[in-house]
Design an enzyme around this catalytic site. Structure first.
Site, PDB file in Angstrom:
ATOM      1  N   GLY A 159       4.326  11.360  -0.822  1.00  0.00           N
ATOM      2  CA  GLY A 159       4.679  10.051  -0.248  1.00  0.00           C
ATOM      3  C   GLY A 159       5.489   9.223  -1.222  1.00  0.00           C
TER       4      GLY A 159
ATOM      5  N   GLN B 158       6.549   2.308  -0.743  1.00  0.00           N
ATOM      6  CA  GLN B 158       6.713   1.115  -1.593  1.00  0.00           C
ATOM      7  C   GLN B 158       6.290   1.376  -3.048  1.00  0.00           C
ATOM      8  OE1 GLN B 158       4.004  -2.088  -0.776  1.00  0.00           O
ATOM      9  NE2 GLN B 158       5.360  -3.662  -1.611  1.00  0.00           N
TER      10      GLN B 158
ATOM     11  N   ILE C  24       8.332  13.122   3.372  1.00  0.00           N
ATOM     12  CA  ILE C  24       8.839  13.726   4.618  1.00  0.00           C
ATOM     13  C   ILE C  24      10.300  13.362   4.835  1.00  0.00           C
ATOM     14  CG2 ILE C  24       6.709  14.118   5.942  1.00  0.00           C
ATOM     15  CD1 ILE C  24       7.135  11.352   7.189  1.00  0.00           C
TER      16      ILE C  24
ATOM     17  N   TYR D  90      -7.375   3.047   8.909  1.00  0.00           N
ATOM     18  CA  TYR D  90      -6.879   3.164   7.530  1.00  0.00           C
ATOM     19  C   TYR D  90      -8.018   2.884   6.536  1.00  0.00           C
ATOM     20  CZ  TYR D  90      -4.241   1.448   3.383  1.00  0.00           C
ATOM     21  OH  TYR D  90      -3.753   1.203   2.124  1.00  0.00           O
TER      22      TYR D  90
ATOM     23  N   ILE E 219       0.660  -5.274  -2.248  1.00  0.00           N
ATOM     24  CA  ILE E 219       1.627  -5.117  -3.345  1.00  0.00           C
ATOM     25  C   ILE E 219       2.945  -5.798  -2.953  1.00  0.00           C
ATOM     26  CG2 ILE E 219       2.889  -3.455  -4.790  1.00  0.00           C
ATOM     27  CD1 ILE E 219      -0.154  -3.322  -5.166  1.00  0.00           C
TER      28      ILE E 219
HETATM   29  C1  AKB Z   1      -1.886  -2.829   3.946  1.00  0.00           C
HETATM   30  O1  AKB Z   1      -1.625  -4.021   4.172  1.00  0.00           O
HETATM   31  O2  AKB Z   1      -2.258  -2.022   4.800  1.00  0.00           O
HETATM   32  C2  AKB Z   1      -1.777  -2.336   2.508  1.00  0.00           C
HETATM   33  C3  AKB Z   1      -3.091  -2.415   1.819  1.00  0.00           C
HETATM   34  C4  AKB Z   1      -3.669  -3.712   1.436  1.00  0.00           C
HETATM   35  O3  AKB Z   1      -3.682  -1.404   1.566  1.00  0.00           O
HETATM   36  N1  AKB Z   1      -0.802  -3.100   1.817  1.00  0.00           N
END
Ligand code: AKB
Length: 318
Positions: free
Chosen positions: A10, A14, A37, A141, A171
């Protein structure tokens, strides 16, 4: 001594773009194999296309390039993940399992796994969030990263895989525009300000989140990876902090450079995600174990973002 050979998955996201450059500066260009990818430019060599679910190709690359370390950054983020939860689970979790299995099979020296503040949830204390807290993430996530942390801990304890991990805040960087995250507003807003456009913010004005400037995130990552293994008490994701602010506070800081800059708040589904995370982080374990110390606060970050983006838009206009 073994030659250091790093693989980044990856690598065109970013973090990856900046991390790859930094690692190449440090260890030499050929020591760092970037994979993704998609390719973003022809001067990325050594570069290999890699879909993280292609375990056969992944294993070939680790063997062919005599890889000794992996920074496993390939993942789908919090907001993007909600559009396809099963795909997100598959990429985020099964991708990590392949990496950990290879780390064990090839006796890799080290693996880095990026975790996140998205592991936190409604049961987590919101202020100065300690290292060990109840985790009940609300996004796929967050669920995949929480499970990933547990797997890292498991592979370390069971197989002695030297895996290291950080819970990144949002970030902020000028090198690319992130996509699919809940903290992305804190990058988009700068592009709007520098281009002289009004910014439509997808979070409410008073939504406080932990954030970090890219240079701190990259330095922290490399410092953790270079730390003495015996000092690292945590293998499932160190809390890591630098600053916390709201969209309203960031807007005011940018207005010192652009007094006429306008913002409107139109919160969408990402508001709920942001509210399920915490506002500030206690990262004393990272400070104690490997001497973590941030360098950028809100004002320093705003200054460098505006300076760099002004240069970027001036150059692209020529
Ligand atoms: C997101 O906003 O999904 C990411 C994180 C905080 O892991 N930047």
């Amino acid at each position: 001594m073994k030659t250091r050979r790093i693989l980044i998955t990856g690598a065109n996201g970013q973090l990856g773009r900046v991390l790859a450059e930094e690692l190449r500066q440090k260890y030499g260009r050929d020591a760092v194999l970037v994979t993704d990818i998609q390719k973003i430019s022809d001067d990325q060599a050594p570069f290999e296309f890699l879909d993280i679910l292609n375990t056969v190709r992944l294993k070939e690359l680790v063997g062919d390039y005599h890889i000794t370390e992996i920074y496993h950054l390939a993942a789908i983020l919090s907001a993007g993940g909600e559009f396809n939860p099963l795909k997100t689970w598959n990429i985020n979790l099964n991708g990590l399992i392949s990496i950990l299995e290879l780390a064990n099979e090839f006796s890799l020296d080290r693996v880095f796994f990026p975790s996140t503040i998205a592991v936190f949830g409604k049961t987590t204390p919101r202020m100065n969030t300690p290292q060990d807290v109840p985790l009940l993430p609300t996004t796929v996530y967050g669920i995949s990263k929480t499970s990933g942390e547990l797997l890292c801990n498991y592979y370390h304890k069971r197989y002695n895989v030297d895996v290291r991990s950080l819970r990144y805040p949002g970030i902020i960087s000028y090198q690319s525009i992130p996509a699919g995250g809940t903290t992305d507003y804190a990058v988009e807003i700068f592009h709007a300000a520098v281009k002289g456009e009004k910014y439509v913010c997808f979070l409410k004005e008073d939504t406080r989140l932990p954030m970090m400037y890219i240079d701190d995130a990259i330095r922290g990552t490399i410092e953790l990876m270079e730390a003495d293994a015996s000092k690292l008490g945590i293998r499932y994701g160190y809390n890591l902090a630098a600053m916390s602010f709201t969209p309203g506070e960031l807007y005011e800081a940018i207005r010192t450079y652009y007094p006429n800059f306008e913002i409107v708040y139109e919160p969408d589904f990402r508001q709920q995600i942001a509210e399920s995370w915490t506002e500030s982080i206690d990262d004393s374990e990272a400070r104690k174990d490997w001497s973590w110390q941030e360098k950028f606060d809100l004002n320093a970050m705003v200054e460098v973002m505006i300076t760099e983006l002004r240069k970027y838009y001036q150059n692209s206009a020529q």
